[in-house]
Write a protein that holds these residues in place. Sequence first.
Motif, PDB file in Angstrom:
ATOM      1  N   ARG A 203       0.790  -1.342  -0.120  1.00  0.00           N
ATOM      2  CA  ARG A 203      -0.367   0.023   0.091  1.00  0.00           C
ATOM      3  C   ARG A 203       0.925   1.131  -0.128  1.00  0.00           C
ATOM      4  O   ARG A 203       1.956   1.460   0.848  1.00  0.00           O
ATOM      5  CB  ARG A 203      -0.972  -0.106   1.367  1.00  0.00           C
ATOM      6  CG  ARG A 203      -1.628   1.132   1.372  1.00  0.00           C
ATOM      7  CD  ARG A 203      -2.503   1.054   2.840  1.00  0.00           C
ATOM      8  NE  ARG A 203      -3.333   2.188   2.865  1.00  0.00           N
ATOM      9  CZ  ARG A 203      -4.654   2.087   3.047  1.00  0.00           C
ATOM     10  NH1 ARG A 203      -5.310   0.957   2.938  1.00  0.00           N
ATOM     11  NH2 ARG A 203      -5.673   3.278   3.008  1.00  0.00           N
ATOM     12  N   ARG A 204       0.521   1.935  -0.930  1.00  0.00           N
ATOM     13  CA  ARG A 204       1.619   3.156  -1.048  1.00  0.00           C
ATOM     14  C   ARG A 204       1.251   4.255  -0.108  1.00  0.00           C
ATOM     15  O   ARG A 204       0.018   4.446   0.338  1.00  0.00           O
ATOM     16  CB  ARG A 204       1.459   3.851  -2.515  1.00  0.00           C
ATOM     17  CG  ARG A 204       2.280   3.103  -3.478  1.00  0.00           C
ATOM     18  CD  ARG A 204       1.768   3.073  -4.849  1.00  0.00           C
ATOM     19  NE  ARG A 204       2.672   2.591  -5.958  1.00  0.00           N
ATOM     20  CZ  ARG A 204       3.928   2.924  -6.435  1.00  0.00           C
ATOM     21  NH1 ARG A 204       4.154   4.209  -6.237  1.00  0.00           N
ATOM     22  NH2 ARG A 204       4.592   2.274  -7.294  1.00  0.00           N
TER      23      ARG A 204
ATOM     24  N   LYS B 192       0.750   7.706  -4.115  1.00  0.00           N
ATOM     25  CA  LYS B 192      -0.316   7.033  -5.043  1.00  0.00           C
ATOM     26  C   LYS B 192      -0.511   7.758  -6.073  1.00  0.00           C
ATOM     27  O   LYS B 192      -0.233   8.912  -6.343  1.00  0.00           O
ATOM     28  CB  LYS B 192      -1.766   7.172  -4.109  1.00  0.00           C
ATOM     29  CG  LYS B 192      -1.667   6.135  -2.999  1.00  0.00           C
ATOM     30  CD  LYS B 192      -3.245   6.022  -2.447  1.00  0.00           C
ATOM     31  CE  LYS B 192      -2.970   5.058  -1.197  1.00  0.00           C
ATOM     32  NZ  LYS B 192      -3.756   5.484   0.005  1.00  0.00           N
TER      33      LYS B 192
ATOM     34  N   ALA C  77      -2.250   9.416  -9.404  1.00  0.00           N
ATOM     35  CA  ALA C  77      -3.535  10.299  -9.307  1.00  0.00           C
ATOM     36  C   ALA C  77      -4.498   9.680  -9.951  1.00  0.00           C
ATOM     37  O   ALA C  77      -4.443   8.916 -10.796  1.00  0.00           O
ATOM     38  CB  ALA C  77      -2.936  11.609 -10.189  1.00  0.00           C
ATOM     39  N   GLU C  78      -5.844   9.921  -9.497  1.00  0.00           N
ATOM     40  CA  GLU C  78      -6.900   9.270 -10.014  1.00  0.00           C
ATOM     41  C   GLU C  78      -7.927  10.308 -10.698  1.00  0.00           C
ATOM     42  O   GLU C  78      -7.644  11.652 -10.410  1.00  0.00           O
ATOM     43  CB  GLU C  78      -7.602   8.732  -8.834  1.00  0.00           C
ATOM     44  CG  GLU C  78      -6.886   7.739  -7.927  1.00  0.00           C
ATOM     45  CD  GLU C  78      -7.541   7.059  -6.755  1.00  0.00           C
ATOM     46  OE1 GLU C  78      -8.615   7.772  -6.426  1.00  0.00           O
ATOM     47  OE2 GLU C  78      -7.086   6.175  -6.127  1.00  0.00           O
ATOM     48  N   LYS C  79      -8.899   9.728 -11.322  1.00  0.00           N
ATOM     49  CA  LYS C  79      -9.832  10.665 -11.969  1.00  0.00           C
ATOM     50  C   LYS C  79     -10.401  11.630 -11.157  1.00  0.00           C
ATOM     51  O   LYS C  79     -10.726  12.720 -11.247  1.00  0.00           O
ATOM     52  CB  LYS C  79     -10.927   9.963 -12.663  1.00  0.00           C
ATOM     53  CG  LYS C  79     -10.516   8.919 -13.665  1.00  0.00           C
ATOM     54  CD  LYS C  79     -10.926   9.606 -15.136  1.00  0.00           C
ATOM     55  CE  LYS C  79     -10.321   8.444 -15.941  1.00  0.00           C
ATOM     56  NZ  LYS C  79     -10.400   8.880 -17.409  1.00  0.00           N
TER      57      LYS C  79
ATOM     58  N   ASP D 242      -6.494  -0.163  -2.313  1.00  0.00           N
ATOM     59  CA  ASP D 242      -6.339   0.166  -0.769  1.00  0.00           C
ATOM     60  C   ASP D 242      -7.854   0.033  -0.085  1.00  0.00           C
ATOM     61  O   ASP D 242      -8.100  -0.125   1.074  1.00  0.00           O
ATOM     62  CB  ASP D 242      -5.745   1.424  -0.481  1.00  0.00           C
ATOM     63  CG  ASP D 242      -4.321   1.361  -1.089  1.00  0.00           C
ATOM     64  OD1 ASP D 242      -3.766   0.298  -1.249  1.00  0.00           O
ATOM     65  OD2 ASP D 242      -3.780   2.432  -1.347  1.00  0.00           O
TER      66      ASP D 242
ATOM     67  N   ASP E 198     -15.395   5.017 -11.621  1.00  0.00           N
ATOM     68  CA  ASP E 198     -14.735   6.203 -12.209  1.00  0.00           C
ATOM     69  C   ASP E 198     -13.977   7.064 -11.425  1.00  0.00           C
ATOM     70  O   ASP E 198     -12.914   7.509 -11.913  1.00  0.00           O
ATOM     71  CB  ASP E 198     -15.900   6.795 -12.931  1.00  0.00           C
ATOM     72  CG  ASP E 198     -16.686   6.248 -14.114  1.00  0.00           C
ATOM     73  OD1 ASP E 198     -15.881   5.272 -14.732  1.00  0.00           O
ATOM     74  OD2 ASP E 198     -17.972   6.483 -14.239  1.00  0.00           O
ATOM     75  N   GLU E 199     -14.213   7.365 -10.171  1.00  0.00           N
ATOM     76  CA  GLU E 199     -13.568   8.021  -9.549  1.00  0.00           C
ATOM     77  C   GLU E 199     -12.265   7.740  -9.107  1.00  0.00           C
ATOM     78  O   GLU E 199     -11.171   8.749  -9.270  1.00  0.00           O
ATOM     79  CB  GLU E 199     -14.245   8.304  -8.115  1.00  0.00           C
ATOM     80  CG  GLU E 199     -15.486   9.322  -8.163  1.00  0.00           C
ATOM     81  CD  GLU E 199     -14.875  10.834  -7.727  1.00  0.00           C
ATOM     82  OE1 GLU E 199     -14.400  10.939  -6.822  1.00  0.00           O
ATOM     83  OE2 GLU E 199     -14.855  11.868  -8.640  1.00  0.00           O
TER      84      GLU E 199
ATOM     85  N   LYS F  41     -10.480   5.465 -11.031  1.00  0.00           N
ATOM     86  CA  LYS F  41      -9.651   5.067 -12.112  1.00  0.00           C
ATOM     87  C   LYS F  41      -8.409   6.037 -12.276  1.00  0.00           C
ATOM     88  O   LYS F  41      -8.575   7.143 -11.922  1.00  0.00           O
ATOM     89  CB  LYS F  41     -10.509   5.183 -13.353  1.00  0.00           C
ATOM     90  CG  LYS F  41     -11.263   3.915 -13.652  1.00  0.00           C
ATOM     91  CD  LYS F  41     -11.785   3.640 -15.117  1.00  0.00           C
ATOM     92  CE  LYS F  41     -12.388   2.402 -15.028  1.00  0.00           C
ATOM     93  NZ  LYS F  41     -13.933   2.562 -15.576  1.00  0.00           N
ATOM     94  N   GLU F  42      -7.238   5.577 -12.908  1.00  0.00           N
ATOM     95  CA  GLU F  42      -6.021   6.237 -13.030  1.00  0.00           C
ATOM     96  C   GLU F  42      -6.229   7.345 -13.860  1.00  0.00           C
ATOM     97  O   GLU F  42      -6.978   7.277 -14.973  1.00  0.00           O
ATOM     98  CB  GLU F  42      -5.007   5.557 -13.316  1.00  0.00           C
ATOM     99  CG  GLU F  42      -4.979   4.736 -14.301  1.00  0.00           C
ATOM    100  CD  GLU F  42      -3.459   3.764 -14.528  1.00  0.00           C
ATOM    101  OE1 GLU F  42      -2.936   4.274 -15.398  1.00  0.00           O
ATOM    102  OE2 GLU F  42      -3.686   2.792 -13.669  1.00  0.00           O
ATOM    103  N   LEU F  43      -5.768   8.607 -13.821  1.00  0.00           N
ATOM    104  CA  LEU F  43      -5.649   9.735 -14.666  1.00  0.00           C
ATOM    105  C   LEU F  43      -5.186   9.047 -16.144  1.00  0.00           C
ATOM    106  O   LEU F  43      -4.054   8.347 -16.122  1.00  0.00           O
ATOM    107  CB  LEU F  43      -4.976  10.804 -14.158  1.00  0.00           C
ATOM    108  CG  LEU F  43      -5.562  12.006 -13.127  1.00  0.00           C
ATOM    109  CD1 LEU F  43      -4.624  12.961 -12.747  1.00  0.00           C
ATOM    110  CD2 LEU F  43      -6.830  12.160 -13.756  1.00  0.00           C
TER     111      LEU F  43
END
Lengths: 170, 94
Positions: free
Chosen positions: A146-147, A152, A154-156, B57, B79-80, B82-84
């Motif tokens: 676990r980072r 971590k 970046a996410e949407k 996580d 969707d939130e 998901k990676e960029l």
Amino acid sequence: MEKLVAIALRVAITYLYLLIIVRLSGKRSVAEGTPFDLVVALIISDLPDDMIWGEVPLAQGVTAMATLITLHLVVALLVYHSPQMARLFESVPSPLVLNQQPIHRNMAFERVNDRDLDAMLREQKVDRRSEVEAARLETSGLLSARRTEKSKPAEKGDLPRLKKLLGGHK
Amino acid sequence: MHYPNSFLSYRSLKLDALTAGTPRVLVQNGQMIKEAMAAEHVNEAELLAMLRLNQVDEIKDVARGTLETNGQLSVIKTDEAKELEKRDLEEAQG
């Protein structure tokens, strides 16, 4: 010739029976993710051999496999329903890194040295221990990592923040 | 025996389901599906371990977690979570 036909028949029966047995044992057995899944795989891979070459009557081989799979299902059910049984049959995950720091006591207990740990982290695409909030040696023998919040990806969900940042620079 | 099986499984979805089994969804919209977990004898601790090994996580980040016929869990994130993507950068630039 009769002997050859007998062998072909034995192979066919063993194949179909083994297929049924493995399907009954469930998906998790195929993944060999826990000690008891592995034990079943070890024993079951040895049984068909004797059945095919006729060293053991088919009925005996069929009984042996059926017994094995019954035992396996009983253990799987016990482990599913009781945390104590789960502890006993599959043990618990062991943290090897917490808050970027290696836990040498657990590493010694699991016989994972520093080089092993770094290699396992690399397999999880982690380059540095400083990027790890928690790394556990799972019961399947694989390391999960676990980072830390900052490392971590970046996410949407971070998009609004990014837009705001970019907007501020215009 | 194996050749006809894999050939026929390829041609017939029914036979494939019989010999290989069918994938089962264990997590949907961040929620564990207890009945599905019971059917596969996967307990909560094991499911969370599978998620950790998939670099997930938080279970809330999971749109769908499927136990595949090879025994591995495959994870599709929400969707939130998901990676960029590169296209997101263009969008952010406006």
